[in-house]
Design a protein around this motif. Structure first.
Motif, PDB file in Angstrom:
ATOM      1  N   PHE A   1      76.373  29.964  34.790  1.00 14.48           N
ATOM      2  CA  PHE A   1      75.800  29.307  35.948  1.00 14.48           C
ATOM      3  C   PHE A   1      76.301  27.871  36.008  1.00 14.48           C
ATOM      4  O   PHE A   1      76.338  27.170  35.001  1.00 14.48           O
ATOM      5  N   ILE A   2      76.679  27.418  37.209  1.00 12.68           N
ATOM      6  CA  ILE A   2      77.158  26.048  37.338  1.00 12.68           C
ATOM      7  C   ILE A   2      76.039  25.106  37.774  1.00 12.68           C
ATOM      8  O   ILE A   2      76.207  23.900  37.764  1.00 12.68           O
ATOM      9  N   TRP A   3      74.917  25.683  38.229  1.00 11.22           N
ATOM     10  CA  TRP A   3      73.764  24.852  38.603  1.00 11.22           C
ATOM     11  C   TRP A   3      72.511  25.528  38.099  1.00 11.22           C
ATOM     12  O   TRP A   3      72.300  26.728  38.317  1.00 11.22           O
ATOM     13  N   LEU A   4      71.711  24.765  37.383  1.00  9.09           N
ATOM     14  CA  LEU A   4      70.426  25.250  36.895  1.00  9.09           C
ATOM     15  C   LEU A   4      69.336  24.349  37.457  1.00  9.09           C
ATOM     16  O   LEU A   4      69.448  23.126  37.381  1.00  9.09           O
ATOM     17  N   ARG A   5      68.320  24.953  38.004  1.00 13.11           N
ATOM     18  CA  ARG A   5      67.215  24.169  38.548  1.00 13.11           C
ATOM     19  C   ARG A   5      66.629  23.283  37.445  1.00 13.11           C
ATOM     20  O   ARG A   5      66.256  23.780  36.379  1.00 13.11           O
ATOM     21  N   PRO A   6      66.555  21.970  37.672  1.00  8.76           N
ATOM     22  CA  PRO A   6      66.091  21.085  36.592  1.00  8.76           C
ATOM     23  C   PRO A   6      64.625  21.299  36.224  1.00  8.76           C
ATOM     24  O   PRO A   6      64.238  21.111  35.078  1.00  8.76           O
ATOM     25  N   ASN A   7      63.808  21.705  37.215  1.00  5.70           N
ATOM     26  CA  ASN A   7      62.388  21.961  36.971  1.00  5.70           C
ATOM     27  C   ASN A   7      61.969  23.179  37.770  1.00  5.70           C
ATOM     28  O   ASN A   7      62.502  23.438  38.848  1.00  5.70           O
ATOM     29  N   ARG A   8      61.001  23.898  37.248  1.00  2.00           N
ATOM     30  CA  ARG A   8      60.472  25.026  38.014  1.00  2.00           C
ATOM     31  C   ARG A   8      59.793  24.503  39.271  1.00  2.00           C
ATOM     32  O   ARG A   8      59.204  23.420  39.271  1.00  2.00           O
ATOM     33  N   ARG A   9      59.887  25.251  40.325  1.00  2.00           N
ATOM     34  CA  ARG A   9      59.262  24.833  41.570  1.00  2.00           C
ATOM     35  C   ARG A   9      57.762  24.732  41.372  1.00  2.00           C
ATOM     36  O   ARG A   9      57.131  25.598  40.769  1.00  2.00           O
ATOM     37  N   ARG A  10      57.190  23.670  41.897  1.00  2.00           N
ATOM     38  CA  ARG A  10      55.763  23.450  41.704  1.00  2.00           C
ATOM     39  C   ARG A  10      54.958  24.569  42.332  1.00  2.00           C
ATOM     40  O   ARG A  10      55.153  24.927  43.488  1.00  2.00           O
ATOM     41  N   PHE A  11      54.046  25.128  41.544  1.00  2.00           N
ATOM     42  CA  PHE A  11      53.234  26.239  42.009  1.00  2.00           C
ATOM     43  C   PHE A  11      52.022  25.705  42.760  1.00  2.00           C
ATOM     44  O   PHE A  11      51.208  24.970  42.219  1.00  2.00           O
ATOM     45  N   THR A  12      51.936  26.089  44.046  1.00  2.00           N
ATOM     46  CA  THR A  12      50.801  25.690  44.877  1.00  2.00           C
ATOM     47  C   THR A  12      50.132  26.947  45.401  1.00  2.00           C
ATOM     48  O   THR A  12      50.625  27.562  46.356  1.00  2.00           O
ATOM     49  N   PRO A  13      49.044  27.382  44.779  1.00  2.00           N
ATOM     50  CA  PRO A  13      48.430  28.647  45.184  1.00  2.00           C
ATOM     51  C   PRO A  13      48.112  28.687  46.670  1.00  2.00           C
ATOM     52  O   PRO A  13      47.612  27.724  47.244  1.00  2.00           O
ATOM     53  N   MET A  14      48.487  29.838  47.280  1.00  2.00           N
ATOM     54  CA  MET A  14      48.139  30.123  48.667  1.00  2.00           C
ATOM     55  C   MET A  14      48.783  29.178  49.674  1.00  2.00           C
ATOM     56  O   MET A  14      48.254  28.956  50.753  1.00  2.00           O
ATOM     57  N   ASN A  15      49.951  28.607  49.342  1.00  2.00           N
ATOM     58  CA  ASN A  15      50.619  27.757  50.333  1.00  2.00           C
ATOM     59  C   ASN A  15      51.424  28.572  51.330  1.00  2.00           C
ATOM     60  O   ASN A  15      52.028  28.024  52.243  1.00  2.00           O
ATOM     61  N   SER A  16      51.450  29.891  51.167  1.00  2.00           N
ATOM     62  CA  SER A  16      51.995  30.802  52.171  1.00  2.00           C
ATOM     63  C   SER A  16      51.228  32.109  52.044  1.00  2.00           C
ATOM     64  O   SER A  16      50.541  32.337  51.051  1.00  2.00           O
ATOM     65  N   PRO A  17      51.287  32.980  53.039  1.00  2.00           N
ATOM     66  CA  PRO A  17      50.411  34.142  53.070  1.00  2.00           C
ATOM     67  C   PRO A  17      50.426  35.015  51.822  1.00  2.00           C
ATOM     68  O   PRO A  17      49.391  35.373  51.316  1.00  2.00           O
ATOM     69  N   LYS A  18      51.595  35.402  51.344  1.00  2.00           N
ATOM     70  CA  LYS A  18      51.622  36.313  50.200  1.00  2.00           C
ATOM     71  C   LYS A  18      52.587  35.910  49.102  1.00  2.00           C
ATOM     72  O   LYS A  18      52.391  36.249  47.948  1.00  2.00           O
ATOM     73  N   ALA A  19      53.652  35.219  49.446  1.00  2.00           N
ATOM     74  CA  ALA A  19      54.706  34.969  48.460  1.00  2.00           C
ATOM     75  C   ALA A  19      55.320  33.595  48.651  1.00  2.00           C
ATOM     76  O   ALA A  19      55.157  32.959  49.685  1.00  2.00           O
ATOM     77  N   TYR A  20      56.014  33.131  47.605  1.00  2.00           N
ATOM     78  CA  TYR A  20      56.824  31.934  47.752  1.00  2.00           C
ATOM     79  C   TYR A  20      58.138  32.141  47.020  1.00  2.00           C
ATOM     80  O   TYR A  20      58.284  33.048  46.210  1.00  2.00           O
ATOM     81  N   PHE A  21      59.113  31.286  47.322  1.00  2.00           N
ATOM     82  CA  PHE A  21      60.499  31.527  46.951  1.00  2.00           C
ATOM     83  C   PHE A  21      61.031  30.379  46.110  1.00  2.00           C
ATOM     84  O   PHE A  21      60.724  29.222  46.360  1.00  2.00           O
ATOM     85  N   GLU A  22      61.867  30.740  45.132  1.00  2.00           N
ATOM     86  CA  GLU A  22      62.432  29.741  44.232  1.00  2.00           C
ATOM     87  C   GLU A  22      63.871  30.107  43.900  1.00  2.00           C
ATOM     88  O   GLU A  22      64.148  31.230  43.459  1.00  2.00           O
ATOM     89  N   ILE A  23      64.788  29.191  44.142  1.00  2.00           N
ATOM     90  CA  ILE A  23      66.173  29.381  43.704  1.00  2.00           C
ATOM     91  C   ILE A  23      66.317  28.702  42.350  1.00  2.00           C
ATOM     92  O   ILE A  23      66.140  27.491  42.230  1.00  2.00           O
ATOM     93  N   SER A  24      66.625  29.510  41.346  1.00  2.00           N
ATOM     94  CA  SER A  24      66.609  28.999  39.976  1.00  2.00           C
ATOM     95  C   SER A  24      67.992  28.634  39.455  1.00  2.00           C
ATOM     96  O   SER A  24      68.123  27.740  38.624  1.00  2.00           O
ATOM     97  N   LYS A  25      69.031  29.332  39.949  1.00  2.00           N
ATOM     98  CA  LYS A  25      70.365  29.136  39.406  1.00  2.00           C
ATOM     99  C   LYS A  25      71.408  29.399  40.480  1.00  2.00           C
ATOM    100  O   LYS A  25      71.125  30.005  41.509  1.00  2.00           O
ATOM    101  N   ALA A  26      72.620  28.943  40.208  1.00  2.00           N
ATOM    102  CA  ALA A  26      73.762  29.263  41.073  1.00  2.00           C
ATOM    103  C   ALA A  26      74.982  29.463  40.191  1.00  2.00           C
ATOM    104  O   ALA A  26      75.149  28.781  39.181  1.00  2.00           O
ATOM    105  N   LYS A  27      75.831  30.393  40.568  1.00  2.00           N
ATOM    106  CA  LYS A  27      77.046  30.664  39.810  1.00  2.00           C
ATOM    107  C   LYS A  27      78.188  30.947  40.768  1.00  2.00           C
ATOM    108  O   LYS A  27      77.989  31.202  41.950  1.00  2.00           O
ATOM    109  N   ILE A  28      79.399  30.915  40.232  1.00  2.00           N
ATOM    110  CA  ILE A  28      80.602  31.156  41.028  1.00  2.00           C
ATOM    111  C   ILE A  28      81.088  32.574  40.780  1.00  2.00           C
ATOM    112  O   ILE A  28      81.159  33.026  39.637  1.00  2.00           O
ATOM    113  N   MET A  29      81.424  33.252  41.862  1.00  2.00           N
ATOM    114  CA  MET A  29      81.970  34.599  41.775  1.00  2.00           C
ATOM    115  C   MET A  29      83.242  34.695  42.613  1.00  2.00           C
ATOM    116  O   MET A  29      83.347  34.053  43.651  1.00  2.00           O
ATOM    117  N   PRO A  30      84.190  35.545  42.216  1.00  2.00           N
ATOM    118  CA  PRO A  30      84.238  36.225  40.917  1.00  2.00           C
ATOM    119  C   PRO A  30      84.508  35.237  39.802  1.00  2.00           C
ATOM    120  O   PRO A  30      84.996  34.129  40.054  1.00  2.00           O
TER     121      PRO A  30
END
Length: 315
Positions: A42-71
């Protein structure tokens, strides 16, 4: 960050290609591996986990944790290299979801989602920011970090809007890559490979949509079909069949009800294979027959699914 933003072009066209393995890499937001160790890294790693805020959206929330180069460097030099983002979907619960779902998406996937929704719902999407294509510097870690944040905000916004969340474009973004791959395996009669992919798809959709929503029930029925079309049912067949029968209690969507009789017939046969008592299923089919509903000689579950949501699998 500002320098990276000023290099963008004005159109929203596809932007996966990397300019150069050494272009624009900066320190601070991640640790960069040496060139000889970059393969599959991976060429990019999220420096911190996304802050968890209960119920800030109806059912789910999204977090991009890493990025890599392909191929990976040195592999398939005929293909232009691009960035893959690890997107994690969390269930909104009192504490952090212990079983999040991971999928991989490219910039072009996010761009297609954004532009499709903007075309279909211009008023809802008018003020939503989306990172533009850049001409150089796609390796820039600042740019990847900025894009990741924008992608998360976009998905949070969509999932918080009933209109946008129920759009076919959002459902396609969430499932099509994996679902099409699973259906290809089903077409090749490689059900044992397809089932885990479908299970992951179901868990993802179930974190975002209601239990009896169209995307969830379609995927659940496809999972039951995948588990039961082989001569020997998959070990998870009973679990998913029981859940599908339970979910179909109280379903009012007439389009989805065309799957109910094929589902009952599939479960009846599965119960027979397992040596289970199928009295309740038989009684249900008989009750429907007495009401003038045809319960025999109809399409299989796979055929009924294909009529609603055609994919590649053989019917």
């Amino acid at each position: 960050m500002r320098a990276a933003m000023t290099r963008r072009s004005n159109d929203g066209s596809n932007d996966d290609e990397l300019d150069s393995p050494s272009e624009g890499i900066e320190t601070g937001t991640l640790a960069i591996k040496s060139n000889e160790n970059m393969k599959n890294e991976f060429i990019w790693l999220r420096p911190n986990r996304r802050r968890f805020t209960p119920m800030n959206s109806p059912k789910a929330y999204f977090e991009i944790s890493k990025a890599k180069i392909m191929p990976p460097e040195g592999e398939d030099v005929t293909v232009k290299r691009y960035v893959i983002y690890d997107l994690i979907i969390h269930q909104q619960v009192e504490q952090r979801d212990p079983n999040p779902v991971l999928i991989e998406r490219r910039y072009t996937d996010f761009a297609k989602l954004f532009l499709s929704l903007k075309s279909e719902h211009p008023q809802l999407m008018n003020n939503i920011y989306f990172p533009k294509k850049v001409l150089i510097g796609n390796f820039s870690t600042d740019l990847i970090a900025e894009r990741s944040s924008a992608f998360e905000s976009l998905l949070d916004y969509i999932s918080g809007s009933t209109t946008l969340k129920d759009s076919k474009y959002f459902v396609s973004f969430l499932q099509d890559h994996e679902l099409n791959k699973a259906c290809m395996y089903l077409d090749e009669r490689r059900n044992e490979v397809a089932v885990p992919i479908l299970e992951n798809c179901f868990r993802l959709l179930n974190k975002i949509f209601m239990d009896r929503s169209r995307p969830v029930l379609l995927l659940l029925c496809r999972l039951v079909a995948a588990c039961t079309t082989s001569p020997v049912p998959h070990q998870s067949a009973d679990k998913w069949a029981e859940l599908a029968l339970k979910r179909y209690e109280g379903v009012c969507d007439t389009e989805l009800l065309v799957l109910y009789i094929p589902l009952l017939q599939t479960c009846s046969h599965l119960w027979w294979q397992r040596g289970r008592d199928k009295k309740l299923i038989t009684e249900r089919l008989n009750d429907m027959s007495k009401k003038g509903i045809q319960v025999t000689n109809g399409p299989s579950l796979t055929q009924a699914l294909h009529s609603l949501d055609p994919r590649t699998e053989t019917i």
